[in-house]
Design a protein around this motif. Structure first.
Motif, PDB file in Angstrom:
ATOM      1  N   HIS A  92       0.873  -1.236  -0.119  1.00 46.71           N
ATOM      2  CA  HIS A  92       0.163   0.098  -0.033  1.00 46.71           C
ATOM      3  C   HIS A  92       0.696   1.421  -0.102  1.00 46.71           C
ATOM      4  O   HIS A  92       1.348   1.528   1.183  1.00 46.71           O
ATOM      5  CB  HIS A  92      -1.011  -0.032   1.029  1.00 46.71           C
ATOM      6  CG  HIS A  92      -2.023   0.954   1.041  1.00 46.71           C
ATOM      7  ND1 HIS A  92      -3.286   0.476   0.445  1.00 46.71           N
ATOM      8  CD2 HIS A  92      -2.265   2.308   1.235  1.00 46.71           C
ATOM      9  CE1 HIS A  92      -4.245   1.491   0.073  1.00 46.71           C
ATOM     10  NE2 HIS A  92      -3.601   2.795   0.607  1.00 46.71           N
ATOM     11  N   SER A 124      -8.809  -4.682   4.507  1.00 44.29           N
ATOM     12  CA  SER A 124      -8.595  -3.386   5.537  1.00 44.29           C
ATOM     13  C   SER A 124      -9.873  -2.625   5.237  1.00 44.29           C
ATOM     14  O   SER A 124     -10.233  -2.531   4.419  1.00 44.29           O
ATOM     15  CB  SER A 124      -7.346  -2.906   4.852  1.00 44.29           C
ATOM     16  OG  SER A 124      -6.154  -3.298   5.295  1.00 44.29           O
ATOM     17  N   HIS A 146      -3.085  -2.749   4.396  1.00 48.50           N
ATOM     18  CA  HIS A 146      -2.510  -1.826   5.176  1.00 48.50           C
ATOM     19  C   HIS A 146      -3.310  -1.833   6.496  1.00 48.50           C
ATOM     20  O   HIS A 146      -3.827  -0.698   6.788  1.00 48.50           O
ATOM     21  CB  HIS A 146      -2.351  -0.537   4.666  1.00 48.50           C
ATOM     22  CG  HIS A 146      -3.595   0.020   4.213  1.00 48.50           C
ATOM     23  ND1 HIS A 146      -4.560  -0.595   3.421  1.00 48.50           N
ATOM     24  CD2 HIS A 146      -4.090   1.477   4.182  1.00 48.50           C
ATOM     25  CE1 HIS A 146      -5.375   0.324   3.048  1.00 48.50           C
ATOM     26  NE2 HIS A 146      -5.238   1.581   3.639  1.00 48.50           N
ATOM     27  N   SER A 147      -3.059  -2.927   7.597  1.00 45.45           N
ATOM     28  CA  SER A 147      -3.789  -2.767   8.685  1.00 45.45           C
ATOM     29  C   SER A 147      -2.774  -3.191   9.923  1.00 45.45           C
ATOM     30  O   SER A 147      -1.887  -3.571   9.504  1.00 45.45           O
ATOM     31  CB  SER A 147      -5.019  -3.689   8.781  1.00 45.45           C
ATOM     32  OG  SER A 147      -5.941  -3.575   8.081  1.00 45.45           O
ATOM     33  N   ASN A 196       0.557  -1.649   8.492  1.00 45.84           N
ATOM     34  CA  ASN A 196       0.610  -0.268   8.130  1.00 45.84           C
ATOM     35  C   ASN A 196       1.497   0.409   9.484  1.00 45.84           C
ATOM     36  O   ASN A 196       1.689   0.156  10.377  1.00 45.84           O
ATOM     37  CB  ASN A 196      -0.999   0.188   8.501  1.00 45.84           C
ATOM     38  CG  ASN A 196      -1.012   1.613   8.049  1.00 45.84           C
ATOM     39  OD1 ASN A 196      -0.390   2.613   8.045  1.00 45.84           O
ATOM     40  ND2 ASN A 196      -2.293   2.089   7.476  1.00 45.84           N
ATOM     41  N   SER A 244       2.987  -0.346   4.141  1.00 46.30           N
ATOM     42  CA  SER A 244       3.439   0.830   4.923  1.00 46.30           C
ATOM     43  C   SER A 244       2.170   1.876   4.714  1.00 46.30           C
ATOM     44  O   SER A 244       2.309   2.685   5.916  1.00 46.30           O
ATOM     45  CB  SER A 244       4.819   1.559   4.425  1.00 46.30           C
ATOM     46  OG  SER A 244       4.269   1.744   2.941  1.00 46.30           O
ATOM     47  N   ASP A 245       1.487   2.182   3.694  1.00 46.24           N
ATOM     48  CA  ASP A 245       0.859   3.468   3.661  1.00 46.24           C
ATOM     49  C   ASP A 245       1.595   4.719   3.372  1.00 46.24           C
ATOM     50  O   ASP A 245       1.251   5.703   3.805  1.00 46.24           O
ATOM     51  CB  ASP A 245      -0.107   3.775   5.102  1.00 46.24           C
ATOM     52  CG  ASP A 245      -1.570   3.912   4.557  1.00 46.24           C
ATOM     53  OD1 ASP A 245      -1.667   4.713   3.338  1.00 46.24           O
ATOM     54  OD2 ASP A 245      -2.408   3.946   5.391  1.00 46.24           O
TER      55      ASP A 245
END
Ligand SMILES: [Zn+2]
Length: 394
Positions: free
Chosen positions: A41, A210, A232-233, A264, A336-337
């Protein structure tokens, strides 16, 4: 001039008291460089749609650009085709329009720098491009609103290269309830959402859990014939009451499903103190703006009064450790986001150049090279291959 440089030195001295320096060993750097690294992500498409920049070259702002990603050992970012949740926006063509434009942006990026990037539509592409030293651009769609209740659109976006769909974002949509939305219109998935999950399996589109509500998550677990991802959690264990993260029972269900949670990095996903900082600011902001205060001014003053409690790399590692202890090394990856969580990234993991720090942390905690390989990309690749193999039957 003298005064300002003295101030600079002072500022650095103050920040170095608070910030631990992270350095990765040669071994950690080598592991990040030599192994396939997939991050599920990264929000580049929306970032450059808002404010265009050429991320094939070094950019001043942002968390991702090609030189930094190369330094970090990143091989295959899933670029997020992120569609803001907005009920006014849904079902009127705008989501569909924006999703197509964001995909166009990724194709343009790959075509502008063909010696650096290549679009990836399959695990075979990922592996072949890794061997050639090209960075793969894979795509995931964050928010299923562009599907607009039409399975033809699922096929359209699959054909354009999207390989996972996060069923909802911050508001419930026509597919699923959202963890952030108090309205639980569907008590999980909508009837169309249930049908969509079946079709996603058949076409080879990964399901991303997510953002959706717990009820929706368990319904996906029942329906999906294929392992899913949580792109991404992080874990609710460290952020009690935060439904956007996964709790232990959900992790156990994920293990049974064979899926992967990609952790994340955003501080507010990682620690309760960062989470509460945002909650407290929102509450005070609501009150201040209702009294006529300017939002930007309020935020500047607020952060000056209350410095943001950044999470640390060690705390991100705690999330990885917990997943591994509870359900095993095969079920955790990286989501990672980057470019999606503003200035809230943890110390030690500030941008795409810092994956070697994460690897160093894993080595320090006794993870083997084989384990690290799974976390960096092996697990995500396994799930994706499973989805491809299942779809090949239809
Ligand atoms: Zn998100």
């Amino acid at each position: 001039m003298k005064l300002s440089s003295a101030l600079c030195v002072l500022a650095l001295a103050v920040s170095s008291v608070h910030a631990k320096e992270y350095t990765a060993s040669e071994r950690a750097i080598r592991l990040a460089q030599e192994n396939l690294l997939i991050d599920t992500h990264i929000d580049v498409p929306y970032r450059i749609n808002e404010k265009w920049d050429d991320v094939s070259k070094a950019t001043k702002g942002g968390d991702f650009d090609y030189p930094r990603a190369m330094k970090g050992g990143l091989n295959a970012p899933f670029m997020s085709i992120y569609i803001p949740a907005n009920l006014e926006f849904e079902g009127k063509g705008e989501s569909y329009q924006l999703a197509n434009q964001l995909i166009d942006g990724m194709e343009a990026l790959a075509q502008r720098a063909p010696h650096k990037f290549a679009m990836a539509y399959s695990t075979q592409d990922i592996e072949a491009q890794f061997d050639k030293g090209l960075m793969s651009i894979a795509m995931g769609m964050e928010n299923g609103s562009p599907i607009e209740g039409d399975l033809g659109n699922l096929k359209h976006f699959f054909d354009r290269g999207v390989r996972y769909i996060t069923l909802a974002h911050s508001q419930s949509n026509h597919i699923s309830d959202s963890s952030y939305d108090v309205r639980r219109k569907w008590k999980g998935l909508s009837p169309f959402g249930k049908q969509l999950v079946v079709e996603m399996n058949k076409i080879g589109m990964l399901i991303d859990v997510s953002h959706i509500s717990d009820a929706a998550f368990y319904q996906v677990m029942e329906i999906s014939k294929v392992p899913v991802i949580a792109s991404h959690s992080s874990l609710r264990k460290y952020t009690p009451g935060f439904e956007r993260n996964m709790d232990d029972d959900m992790l156990l269900a994920l293990k049974k499903n064979g899926g992967v949670i990609q952790i994340n990095f955003g501080s507010s996903f990682v620690t309760n103190s960062s989470r509460s900082w945002y909650d407290k600011r929102s509450a005070e902001e609501k009150e201040a703006t209702s009294r006529g205060a300017n939002k930007t001014d309020f935020r500047a003053a607020y952060i000056a009064r209350n410095p943001f409690p950044f999470a640390t790399l060690e705390q991100v590692l705690d999330h990885i450790d917990h997943v591994v202890k509870l359900i095993g090394i095969e079920h955790v990856g990286i989501g990672s986001d980057y470019d999606g969580v503003g200035d809230s990234l943890p110390t030690g993991l500030k941008d795409v150049s810092t994956y070697p720090n994460l690897v160093q942390g894993l080595l320090d905690r006794g993870y083997s090279e084989k384990d690290i390989k799974l976390i960096l990309g092996g697990n995500t690749l396994r799930v994706w291959k499973h989805a491809e193999a299942y779809a090949a039957k239809f």
